[in-house]
Design a protein around this motif. Structure first.
Motif, PDB file in Angstrom:
ATOM      1  N   MET A 183      -0.776   4.742  -7.048  1.00 39.96           N
ATOM      2  CA  MET A 183      -1.361   5.053  -5.747  1.00 39.96           C
ATOM      3  C   MET A 183      -0.269   5.405  -4.746  1.00 39.96           C
ATOM      4  O   MET A 183       0.850   4.918  -4.840  1.00 39.96           O
ATOM      5  CB  MET A 183      -2.168   3.860  -5.221  1.00 39.96           C
ATOM      6  CG  MET A 183      -3.392   3.516  -6.040  1.00 39.96           C
ATOM      7  SD  MET A 183      -4.197   2.004  -5.461  1.00 39.96           S
ATOM      8  CE  MET A 183      -4.749   2.518  -3.835  1.00 39.96           C
ATOM      9  N   LYS A 184      -0.627   6.233  -3.776  1.00 36.87           N
ATOM     10  CA  LYS A 184       0.333   6.653  -2.757  1.00 36.87           C
ATOM     11  C   LYS A 184       0.014   5.971  -1.434  1.00 36.87           C
ATOM     12  O   LYS A 184      -1.127   6.020  -0.958  1.00 36.87           O
ATOM     13  CB  LYS A 184       0.304   8.171  -2.594  1.00 36.87           C
ATOM     14  CG  LYS A 184       1.362   8.697  -1.633  1.00 36.87           C
ATOM     15  CD  LYS A 184       1.377  10.210  -1.588  1.00 36.87           C
ATOM     16  CE  LYS A 184       2.445  10.725  -0.621  1.00 36.87           C
ATOM     17  NZ  LYS A 184       2.470  12.203  -0.578  1.00 36.87           N
ATOM     18  N   PHE A 185       1.025   5.346  -0.841  1.00 34.49           N
ATOM     19  CA  PHE A 185       0.854   4.571   0.391  1.00 34.49           C
ATOM     20  C   PHE A 185       1.729   5.155   1.498  1.00 34.49           C
ATOM     21  O   PHE A 185       2.919   5.422   1.280  1.00 34.49           O
ATOM     22  CB  PHE A 185       1.261   3.112   0.187  1.00 34.49           C
ATOM     23  CG  PHE A 185       0.415   2.367  -0.806  1.00 34.49           C
ATOM     24  CD1 PHE A 185      -0.575   1.499  -0.386  1.00 34.49           C
ATOM     25  CD2 PHE A 185       0.612   2.535  -2.171  1.00 34.49           C
ATOM     26  CE1 PHE A 185      -1.359   0.814  -1.297  1.00 34.49           C
ATOM     27  CE2 PHE A 185      -0.164   1.851  -3.091  1.00 34.49           C
ATOM     28  CZ  PHE A 185      -1.149   0.983  -2.657  1.00 34.49           C
ATOM     29  N   ALA A 186       1.153   5.311   2.669  1.00 32.76           N
ATOM     30  CA  ALA A 186       1.920   5.642   3.867  1.00 32.76           C
ATOM     31  C   ALA A 186       2.002   4.364   4.699  1.00 32.76           C
ATOM     32  O   ALA A 186       0.987   3.886   5.211  1.00 32.76           O
ATOM     33  CB  ALA A 186       1.236   6.748   4.660  1.00 32.76           C
ATOM     34  N   VAL A 187       3.186   3.792   4.788  1.00 34.02           N
ATOM     35  CA  VAL A 187       3.381   2.529   5.501  1.00 34.02           C
ATOM     36  C   VAL A 187       3.939   2.841   6.882  1.00 34.02           C
ATOM     37  O   VAL A 187       5.119   3.171   7.033  1.00 34.02           O
ATOM     38  CB  VAL A 187       4.306   1.577   4.723  1.00 34.02           C
ATOM     39  CG1 VAL A 187       4.430   0.241   5.450  1.00 34.02           C
ATOM     40  CG2 VAL A 187       3.781   1.363   3.302  1.00 34.02           C
ATOM     41  N   ILE A 188       3.094   2.748   7.872  1.00 39.06           N
ATOM     42  CA  ILE A 188       3.474   3.060   9.249  1.00 39.06           C
ATOM     43  C   ILE A 188       4.097   1.803   9.864  1.00 39.06           C
ATOM     44  O   ILE A 188       3.502   0.732   9.828  1.00 39.06           O
ATOM     45  CB  ILE A 188       2.260   3.516  10.078  1.00 39.06           C
ATOM     46  CG1 ILE A 188       1.429   4.548   9.298  1.00 39.06           C
ATOM     47  CG2 ILE A 188       2.705   4.062  11.422  1.00 39.06           C
ATOM     48  CD1 ILE A 188       2.177   5.813   8.946  1.00 39.06           C
ATOM     49  N   GLY A 189       5.294   1.951  10.415  1.00 40.94           N
ATOM     50  CA  GLY A 189       6.062   0.770  10.788  1.00 40.94           C
ATOM     51  C   GLY A 189       6.769   0.209   9.567  1.00 40.94           C
ATOM     52  O   GLY A 189       7.026  -0.986   9.470  1.00 40.94           O
ATOM     53  N   GLY A 190       7.066   1.097   8.635  1.00 40.27           N
ATOM     54  CA  GLY A 190       7.575   0.683   7.322  1.00 40.27           C
ATOM     55  C   GLY A 190       9.047   0.352   7.275  1.00 40.27           C
ATOM     56  O   GLY A 190       9.567   0.047   6.201  1.00 40.27           O
ATOM     57  N   THR A 191       9.726   0.397   8.426  1.00 41.01           N
ATOM     58  CA  THR A 191      11.144   0.037   8.446  1.00 41.01           C
ATOM     59  C   THR A 191      11.381  -1.307   9.122  1.00 41.01           C
ATOM     60  O   THR A 191      12.526  -1.731   9.264  1.00 41.01           O
ATOM     61  CB  THR A 191      11.973   1.116   9.176  1.00 41.01           C
ATOM     62  OG1 THR A 191      11.494   1.258  10.525  1.00 41.01           O
ATOM     63  CG2 THR A 191      11.858   2.454   8.459  1.00 41.01           C
ATOM     64  N   GLY A 192      10.315  -1.991   9.546  1.00 39.60           N
ATOM     65  CA  GLY A 192      10.437  -3.246  10.276  1.00 39.60           C
ATOM     66  C   GLY A 192      10.455  -4.466   9.377  1.00 39.60           C
ATOM     67  O   GLY A 192      10.543  -4.360   8.138  1.00 39.60           O
TER      68      GLY A 192
END
Length: 242
Positions: free
Chosen positions: A1-10
């Motif tokens: 599955m493909k995930f877009a993690v917004i705020g993914g650098t925190g």
């Protein structure tokens, strides 16, 4: 599955990306540092292209009433972009008891939840208790060189790693269209938690009970602790401190 993690650098996002990729998924971190601005919508179309799941781990830069405008604008942009991209699952990280606490930031997070629930996008909400990583910051709100003033508010601290594991688990599953609550294994009064934290750090300051001290003084009863049916994380605060 493909995930877009917004705020993914925190704090949580980077761990969620790591957990999902270790499980064989394709998870990409997105933030302003990667060219994605959720307040203007810049970069969102490319970030969500082909994504099966969006995980929203963003946070308002302030705790005051400006946080309402942040979550309204960010959710409007994220949900619109998700619909255009055909995203099948939208996950938000929120706070246990968020709709019971009469402070601006919690009202703003409640609005974020409500906007997601009323959208046409299938969703899951993960509510977590207070992060262990933030306890020292909480103590600093009402501290001076000799004393830390804290209310007796019940707190159930949870480790960021456990929060990330739960968010990743929920995101990799089907949309729940409801809320999952997560808390740590132990509950303390905040003043007791302060004493434990200071002792572990070798800090000689004393803790004084002040039921009007700090933001958590506004919390009614045990609103920030989980109720029956919640998930309980494994990491104990005393072990985490070590």
């Amino acid at each position: 599955m493909k995930f877009a993690v917004i705020g993914g650098t925190g704090l949580i996002g980077s761990r969620v990306v790591e957990v999902l990729n270790a499980a064989g998924h394709e998870a990409a971190p997105h933030s302003r540092s990667t060219g994605v601005d959720i307040l203007t919508g810049k970069g969102l179309e490319a970030a969500l292209d082909g994504a099966d799941v969006v995980v929203d781990l963003t946070n308002s830069p302030t705790f005051d009433d400006a946080s309402t405008a942040f979550f309204r604008a960010s959710m409007d942009n994220l949900l619109a972009a998700s619909r255009r991209a055909g995203v099948g699952h939208f996950v938000v990280l929120s706070i246990v008891g968020v709709d019971e606490v009469p402070v601006d930031y919690y009202r703003a997070k409640t609005l974020q939840e409500d906007l997601l629930k009323s959208s046409a996008v299938p969703y899951s909400i993960v509510r977590a208790t207070q992060f262990m990583e933030f306890i020292e910051s909480v103590l600093s709100w009402t501290a001076d060189e000799e004393t830390v003033r804290l209310p007796r508010t019940p707190i159930q601290p949870v480790a960021a790693a456990d929060v990330a594991a739960t968010v990743a688990d929920v995101a990799a599953g089907p949309p729940l269209n409801t809320t999952v609550n997560l808390g740590g294994p132990d509950t303390y009064s905040l003043d007791e938690l302060g004493r434990i934290t200071l002792a572990a750090k070798g800090d000689k300051r004393s803790v004084t009970v002040d039921d009007a001290g700090g933001m958590f003084a506004a919390v009614p009863g045990d609103a920030l602790t989980t109720k029956e049916g919640a998930r309980i994380a494994p990491t104990r605060y005393t072990d985490w401190l070590k």
